[in-house]
Design an enzyme around this catalytic site. Structure first.
Site, short mmCIF file in Angstrom:
data_model
loop_
_atom_site.label_atom_id
_atom_site.label_comp_id
_atom_site.label_asym_id
_atom_site.label_seq_id
_atom_site.Cartn_x
_atom_site.Cartn_y
_atom_site.Cartn_z
N HIS A 1 0.82 -1.22 0.00
CA HIS A 1 0.00 0.00 0.00
C HIS A 1 0.85 1.26 0.00
O HIS A 1 1.90 1.33 0.65
CB HIS A 1 -1.02 -0.01 1.14
CG HIS A 1 -0.46 0.01 2.53
ND1 HIS A 1 -0.20 1.18 3.20
CD2 HIS A 1 -0.15 -1.00 3.39
CE1 HIS A 1 0.24 0.89 4.42
NE2 HIS A 1 0.29 -0.41 4.56
N ASP B 1 6.14 1.44 6.99
CA ASP B 1 4.88 0.77 6.74
C ASP B 1 4.06 1.71 5.85
O ASP B 1 3.54 2.71 6.33
CB ASP B 1 4.17 0.49 8.07
CG ASP B 1 2.73 0.06 7.93
OD1 ASP B 1 2.33 -0.35 6.82
OD2 ASP B 1 1.99 0.15 8.94
N GLU C 1 -5.12 1.48 2.70
CA GLU C 1 -5.00 0.35 3.63
C GLU C 1 -5.07 0.83 5.08
O GLU C 1 -5.65 0.15 5.93
CB GLU C 1 -3.68 -0.39 3.37
CG GLU C 1 -3.55 -1.71 4.10
CD GLU C 1 -2.98 -1.59 5.50
OE1 GLU C 1 -3.02 -2.59 6.26
OE2 GLU C 1 -2.48 -0.50 5.87
N GLU C 2 -4.48 1.98 5.37
CA GLU C 2 -4.41 2.44 6.75
C GLU C 2 -5.78 2.81 7.31
O GLU C 2 -5.95 2.91 8.52
CB GLU C 2 -3.47 3.64 6.87
CG GLU C 2 -2.01 3.33 6.59
CD GLU C 2 -1.37 2.39 7.61
OE1 GLU C 2 -2.06 1.98 8.56
OE2 GLU C 2 -0.17 2.07 7.46
N ASP D 1 3.86 -6.37 3.79
CA ASP D 1 3.63 -5.33 4.78
C ASP D 1 4.57 -5.55 5.95
O ASP D 1 5.44 -6.43 5.89
CB ASP D 1 2.15 -5.34 5.22
CG ASP D 1 1.63 -3.95 5.56
OD1 ASP D 1 2.42 -3.15 6.10
OD2 ASP D 1 0.44 -3.67 5.32
N HIS E 1 4.06 1.85 13.44
CA HIS E 1 3.15 3.00 13.57
C HIS E 1 3.71 4.05 14.52
O HIS E 1 2.97 4.91 15.01
CB HIS E 1 1.75 2.57 13.98
CG HIS E 1 0.94 2.02 12.85
ND1 HIS E 1 -0.44 2.01 12.85
CD2 HIS E 1 1.30 1.49 11.67
CE1 HIS E 1 -0.88 1.48 11.73
NE2 HIS E 1 0.16 1.15 10.99
#
Length: 386
Positions: free
Chosen positions: A72, A189, A223-224, A244, A324
């Site tokens: 992504h 990410d 995606e997030e 990922d 994250h």
């Protein structure tokens, strides 16, 4: 078919470039243009959806059962919720991440009239002013604000410069590529996953090896926020590997070295056969790997299945420390994962029946079965005790 050589310098160069492009979910047009340009340069013809997701096909020896790799383009970010009387901005997150990791971040606020730089700060940011309160104030998005690097003292000043509720806030990556192979940055990410896909495609094209079936390179843009692969996957794809991040932390088996193959996430187990196919290929090609289960995690695989795609999915990851947050990975994992993907893309089809979406039971695979219960002779009756 041996695994293919992966151009690590190219992978690193692509990752550096991707990290410089702001792309919070909902603000991905620039990165879509950049990746399309690179795909064209590599020699494929990408298709772009209305909203900017990308897919590009490498033609194989047969059309079906086609395969896909997906990563992504979108990242975490923030959005303006309120213009505050003090001339600062209240924000809410784009994607799921803690305000703890936002404190101190440099950022860019995109308004209709242009972009402004700023910092995300706690409401009590100065120990000289607030004393010990700077250490005891709560953590959370209502307790941070964006200080804009412009002459703004109130709401009227913000409005004069063109700030509005809903403006997108992109967080600086602050990337560092160290000589020992570690990479420290926000947004690894999944920009590292995108770089892996590009490096895999480059390796396959330059090798001259034709995949056994049509193979799609897919880049999603949401995606997030949970949308991901729900509206970009071609209908004829039978197997999809998601690239990922794997979450390295106490209690997890993920590692910053080698490939971490996920067996399940919060949405349930990944496809048994595709997952074990990746494990077998890693063994055969001497690629360091480990398995893990993620409890608080979902990916493009989940969004594809939830959207109704009848596709086998697997999740192959590069281990990320502090996912994250301010993340760290190692080039060893990126290289290992790209090598594994070259092995998968060029490997023979194991389940030929997958070429048809529906059919008889003939050719349907088997999973391991429990051993048959042994025949147990009844115990002889003991004589009565005297």
């Amino acid at each position: 078919m041996p695994r293919l050589d992966v151009d690590i310098d190219y992978l690193s160069e692509q990752l550096r470039g991707l990290l410089k492009i702001p792309s919070p979910s909902g603000f991905t047009d620039s990165i879509t243009h950049a990746v399309v340009d690179e795909l064209v340069r590599l020699g494929v013809e990408p298709e772009v959806t209305r909203r900017g997701a990308i897919r590009a096909k490498l033609t194989g020896k047969a059309r079906n059962p086609s395969r896909a790799l997906i990563a992504h383009l979108d990242t975490l970010g923030a959005q303006v919720k309120l213009l505050k009387p003090n001339g600062r901005l209240e924000v809410v997150p784009i994607g799921h991440w803690s305000a703890r990791f936002a404190e101190g971040a440099r950022c860019t606020i995109f308004t209709e009239q242009g972009a402004y730089r700023g910092s995300i700060l706690p409401l009590k940011a100065s120990g000289h002013t607030f004393g010990d309160d700077v250490d005891t104030q709560p953590t959370g998005w209502p307790h941070v604000e964006v200080r804009v690097d412009a002459l703004v003292r109130d709401v009227a000043d913000l409005q004069r410069l063109g700030f509005h509720v809903g403006d997108v806030v992109a967080i600086d990556a602050q990337a560092e590529f160290l000589d020992n192979g570690f990479i420290v940055s926000r947004h690894l990410d999944d920009k590292a996953g995108v770089a892996i896909l590009l490096a895999t495609l480059k390796a396959v094209i330059e090798s001259g090896v034709k995949p056994p079936v049509d193979t799609w390179w897919v880049l999603s843009i949401a995606e997030e926020v949970g949308v991901g692969a729900s509206a970009v996957l071609p209908n004829d794809v039978a197997a999809m590997v998601t690239i990922d991040n794997g979450t390295t932390a106490p209690g997890q088996a993920s590692d910053e070295f080698g490939v971490t193959i996920a067996m399940a996430d919060q949405t349930g187990p990944f496809d048994y056969h595709l997952t074990h196919d990746l494990i077998r290929l890693a063994r055969e090609h001497d690629i360091r790997h480990q398995r893990d289960v993620f409890r608080y995690y979902r990916s493009d695989s989940a969004s594809a299945i939830e959207a109704g795609a009848d596709v086998r999915t697997a999740l192959a990851t590069f281990g990320v420390d502090a996912s994250h947050g301010y993340e760290r990975i190692h080039m060893h994992a990126l290289r290992s994962l790209a090598e594994l993907m070259t092995a998968w893309v060029t490997s023979p089809i194991e389940i030929k029946r997958d070429a048809k979406p529906l059919g008889s039971i003939e050719g349907f695979p088997h999973q391991p079965t429990a051993p048959a219960e042994p025949d147990i002779e009844p115990a002889e009756e003991l004589p009565p005790r005297e």
